[in-house]
Design a protein around this motif. Structure first.
Motif, PDB file in Angstrom:
ATOM      1  N   LEU A   1       0.745  -1.358  -0.067  1.00 42.46           N
ATOM      2  CA  LEU A   1      -0.002   0.006   0.095  1.00 42.46           C
ATOM      3  C   LEU A   1       0.906   1.221   0.028  1.00 42.46           C
ATOM      4  O   LEU A   1       1.543   1.382   0.889  1.00 42.46           O
ATOM      5  CB  LEU A   1      -0.745  -0.034   1.217  1.00 42.46           C
ATOM      6  CG  LEU A   1      -1.997   1.291   1.338  1.00 42.46           C
ATOM      7  CD1 LEU A   1      -2.795   1.272   0.110  1.00 42.46           C
ATOM      8  CD2 LEU A   1      -2.826   1.117   2.631  1.00 42.46           C
TER       9      LEU A   1
ATOM     10  N   TRP B   1      -6.361   0.000  -6.592  1.00 42.63           N
ATOM     11  CA  TRP B   1      -7.343  -1.146  -6.254  1.00 42.63           C
ATOM     12  C   TRP B   1      -7.801  -0.730  -4.844  1.00 42.63           C
ATOM     13  O   TRP B   1      -7.338  -0.803  -3.794  1.00 42.63           O
ATOM     14  CB  TRP B   1      -6.231  -2.532  -6.051  1.00 42.63           C
ATOM     15  CG  TRP B   1      -6.916  -3.662  -5.789  1.00 42.63           C
ATOM     16  CD1 TRP B   1      -8.092  -4.213  -6.124  1.00 42.63           C
ATOM     17  CD2 TRP B   1      -6.546  -4.394  -5.049  1.00 42.63           C
ATOM     18  NE1 TRP B   1      -8.173  -5.465  -5.564  1.00 42.63           N
ATOM     19  CE2 TRP B   1      -7.276  -5.635  -4.830  1.00 42.63           C
ATOM     20  CE3 TRP B   1      -5.229  -4.810  -4.253  1.00 42.63           C
ATOM     21  CZ2 TRP B   1      -7.265  -6.833  -4.043  1.00 42.63           C
ATOM     22  CZ3 TRP B   1      -4.759  -6.075  -3.099  1.00 42.63           C
ATOM     23  CH2 TRP B   1      -5.977  -7.037  -3.432  1.00 42.63           C
ATOM     24  N   TYR B   2      -9.184  -0.823  -4.881  1.00 41.31           N
ATOM     25  CA  TYR B   2      -9.866  -0.468  -3.999  1.00 41.31           C
ATOM     26  C   TYR B   2     -11.546  -1.032  -3.968  1.00 41.31           C
ATOM     27  O   TYR B   2     -11.815  -1.176  -5.200  1.00 41.31           O
ATOM     28  CB  TYR B   2     -10.094   1.169  -3.636  1.00 41.31           C
ATOM     29  CG  TYR B   2     -10.620   1.818  -4.722  1.00 41.31           C
ATOM     30  CD1 TYR B   2     -11.999   2.305  -4.423  1.00 41.31           C
ATOM     31  CD2 TYR B   2     -10.169   2.148  -5.869  1.00 41.31           C
ATOM     32  CE1 TYR B   2     -12.577   3.116  -5.346  1.00 41.31           C
ATOM     33  CE2 TYR B   2     -10.844   2.772  -6.810  1.00 41.31           C
ATOM     34  CZ  TYR B   2     -11.848   3.274  -6.691  1.00 41.31           C
ATOM     35  OH  TYR B   2     -12.620   3.962  -7.752  1.00 41.31           O
ATOM     36  N   GLN B   3     -12.259  -0.901  -2.789  1.00 40.12           N
ATOM     37  CA  GLN B   3     -13.611  -1.371  -3.037  1.00 40.12           C
ATOM     38  C   GLN B   3     -14.481   0.032  -2.807  1.00 40.12           C
ATOM     39  O   GLN B   3     -13.987   1.018  -2.581  1.00 40.12           O
ATOM     40  CB  GLN B   3     -13.801  -2.134  -1.837  1.00 40.12           C
ATOM     41  CG  GLN B   3     -13.076  -3.455  -1.903  1.00 40.12           C
ATOM     42  CD  GLN B   3     -13.533  -4.673  -2.799  1.00 40.12           C
ATOM     43  OE1 GLN B   3     -14.629  -4.479  -3.161  1.00 40.12           O
ATOM     44  NE2 GLN B   3     -12.826  -5.334  -2.878  1.00 40.12           N
TER      45      GLN B   3
ATOM     46  N   ALA C   1      -2.872   6.833  -1.057  1.00 44.20           N
ATOM     47  CA  ALA C   1      -4.395   7.044  -0.820  1.00 44.20           C
ATOM     48  C   ALA C   1      -4.817   8.368  -1.679  1.00 44.20           C
ATOM     49  O   ALA C   1      -4.233   9.424  -1.409  1.00 44.20           O
ATOM     50  CB  ALA C   1      -5.162   6.835   0.432  1.00 44.20           C
TER      51      ALA C   1
ATOM     52  N   LEU D   1      -7.049   3.803  -3.468  1.00 39.04           N
ATOM     53  CA  LEU D   1      -5.691   3.169  -2.841  1.00 39.04           C
ATOM     54  C   LEU D   1      -4.793   2.593  -3.852  1.00 39.04           C
ATOM     55  O   LEU D   1      -5.394   2.139  -4.768  1.00 39.04           O
ATOM     56  CB  LEU D   1      -6.022   1.933  -1.838  1.00 39.04           C
ATOM     57  CG  LEU D   1      -7.197   2.140  -0.860  1.00 39.04           C
ATOM     58  CD1 LEU D   1      -7.297   1.123   0.089  1.00 39.04           C
ATOM     59  CD2 LEU D   1      -6.586   3.117   0.393  1.00 39.04           C
TER      60      LEU D   1
ATOM     61  N   GLN E   1     -14.385   2.804  -0.261  1.00 41.65           N
ATOM     62  CA  GLN E   1     -12.961   3.340   0.177  1.00 41.65           C
ATOM     63  C   GLN E   1     -12.583   4.265  -0.454  1.00 41.65           C
ATOM     64  O   GLN E   1     -12.916   4.802  -1.630  1.00 41.65           O
ATOM     65  CB  GLN E   1     -12.241   2.086   0.037  1.00 41.65           C
ATOM     66  CG  GLN E   1     -12.533   0.819   0.878  1.00 41.65           C
ATOM     67  CD  GLN E   1     -11.391  -0.272   0.597  1.00 41.65           C
ATOM     68  OE1 GLN E   1     -11.006  -0.355  -0.440  1.00 41.65           O
ATOM     69  NE2 GLN E   1     -11.470  -0.949   1.675  1.00 41.65           N
TER      70      GLN E   1
ATOM     71  N   TRP F   1     -13.804  -4.785  -7.356  1.00 39.87           N
ATOM     72  CA  TRP F   1     -12.938  -3.564  -7.142  1.00 39.87           C
ATOM     73  C   TRP F   1     -13.008  -2.812  -8.497  1.00 39.87           C
ATOM     74  O   TRP F   1     -12.218  -1.666  -8.470  1.00 39.87           O
ATOM     75  CB  TRP F   1     -11.400  -4.052  -6.839  1.00 39.87           C
ATOM     76  CG  TRP F   1     -10.942  -4.919  -7.846  1.00 39.87           C
ATOM     77  CD1 TRP F   1     -10.958  -6.426  -7.765  1.00 39.87           C
ATOM     78  CD2 TRP F   1     -10.096  -4.554  -9.066  1.00 39.87           C
ATOM     79  NE1 TRP F   1     -10.282  -6.862  -8.950  1.00 39.87           N
ATOM     80  CE2 TRP F   1      -9.567  -5.894  -9.660  1.00 39.87           C
ATOM     81  CE3 TRP F   1      -9.842  -3.446  -9.620  1.00 39.87           C
ATOM     82  CZ2 TRP F   1      -9.206  -6.054 -10.913  1.00 39.87           C
ATOM     83  CZ3 TRP F   1      -8.866  -3.277 -10.938  1.00 39.87           C
ATOM     84  CH2 TRP F   1      -8.695  -4.678 -11.614  1.00 39.87           C
TER      85      TRP F   1
ATOM     86  N   TRP G   1      -1.171   0.769  -4.962  1.00 44.46           N
ATOM     87  CA  TRP G   1      -0.474  -0.348  -4.438  1.00 44.46           C
ATOM     88  C   TRP G   1       0.819  -0.538  -5.430  1.00 44.46           C
ATOM     89  O   TRP G   1       0.790  -0.511  -6.497  1.00 44.46           O
ATOM     90  CB  TRP G   1      -1.357  -1.461  -4.537  1.00 44.46           C
ATOM     91  CG  TRP G   1      -2.445  -1.684  -3.770  1.00 44.46           C
ATOM     92  CD1 TRP G   1      -3.671  -0.725  -4.122  1.00 44.46           C
ATOM     93  CD2 TRP G   1      -2.694  -2.322  -2.283  1.00 44.46           C
ATOM     94  NE1 TRP G   1      -4.545  -1.026  -2.970  1.00 44.46           N
ATOM     95  CE2 TRP G   1      -3.953  -1.641  -2.106  1.00 44.46           C
ATOM     96  CE3 TRP G   1      -1.736  -2.818  -1.377  1.00 44.46           C
ATOM     97  CZ2 TRP G   1      -4.485  -2.281  -0.677  1.00 44.46           C
ATOM     98  CZ3 TRP G   1      -2.276  -3.309  -0.117  1.00 44.46           C
ATOM     99  CH2 TRP G   1      -3.592  -2.833   0.034  1.00 44.46           C
TER     100      TRP G   1
END
Length: 226
Positions: A25, A48-50, A28, A56, A53, A112, A58
């Protein structure tokens, strides 16, 4: 400490600032405009995030990659390829492929590939950076994948399958095409047994960064046939 990106800057922190837990990570916030996404991949990170959120970013260490020369095709899959049960195309239905990749999976909660993510990668497709592979049985889309081509590198994002071996046929076709066109590495991001069965392996993040510096601005011979 996690870095929060500012909307007025496209800069990312150095890759060695990524957290060890959770692995990779890096930052953000920010947004998904094409310029930031392009800079992210050039830098060595990806979103890559939901839903619910913040965005994010990575950069895992190690990084899972596939060198086209190391592609492994099982005997059973070679038989499927010889039977020519499916037809494969490139960039014929990018929107349908990314929507299928975003569909719910039995083994995962949510996705995602959010609506903003789909819209962002559609913009990259319109710029000739993001590409799709479609696998057809007669006129039905039964498998596919998408990713980004930059220089001599391909950054794989997601795949889906609605028929036995469909996504595998698409993936092998893509790798063989990339090899013929001078690509040196396919970024698979995170490890999986499925990818390892094709010959993917993990390399240190710093080695991955070296490949970025050496090949992301080098030309390929790709013409992305329909």
């Amino acid at each position: 400490m996690l870095t929060w990106l500012q909307r007025d800057s496209l800069d990312f922190p150095p890759l060695d600032k990524a957290l060890r837990d959770p692995n990779g990570l890096l930052a953000a916030g920010g947004d998904l405009r094409p310029e930031r996404l392009i800079q992210a991949y050039r830098h060595g990170c990806f979103p890559w995030y939901q839903d619910g959120q913040p965005i994010l970013w990575w950069s895992p260490d190690p990084r899972t990659v596939l060198f086209p020369d190391e592609l492994h095709v099982s005997r059973s899959l070679r038989k499927v390829l010889r039977q020519q049960c499916y037809q494969v195309s490139f960039d014929r239905a990018f929107g349908a492929v990314i929507q299928a990749c975003a569909a719910p999976r039995d083994y995962a909660d949510g996705t995602w590939i959010t609506t903003p993510m789909q819209q962002a990668y559609l913009q990259l497709h319109e710029r000739g950076i993001a590409h799709s592979v479609e696998v057809w049985r007669e006129d039905q889309l039964v498998g596919g994948l998408y990713g980004l081509a930059m220089g001599q590198l391909f950054f794989g994002e997601s795949m889906f399958s609605r028929a036995d071996n469909a996504s595998k046929v698409g993936f092998v076709t893509l790798v063989e095409y990339l090899k013929a066109k001078g690509f040196v590495l396919i970024d698979c991001q995170m490890p999986s047994q499925h990818l390892h069965s094709f010959g993917a392996r993990s390399i240190p993040r710093e080695v991955f960064a070296d490949y970025l510096r050496s090949h992301i601005d080098q030309p390929s011979n790709a013409d992305w046939p329909a």
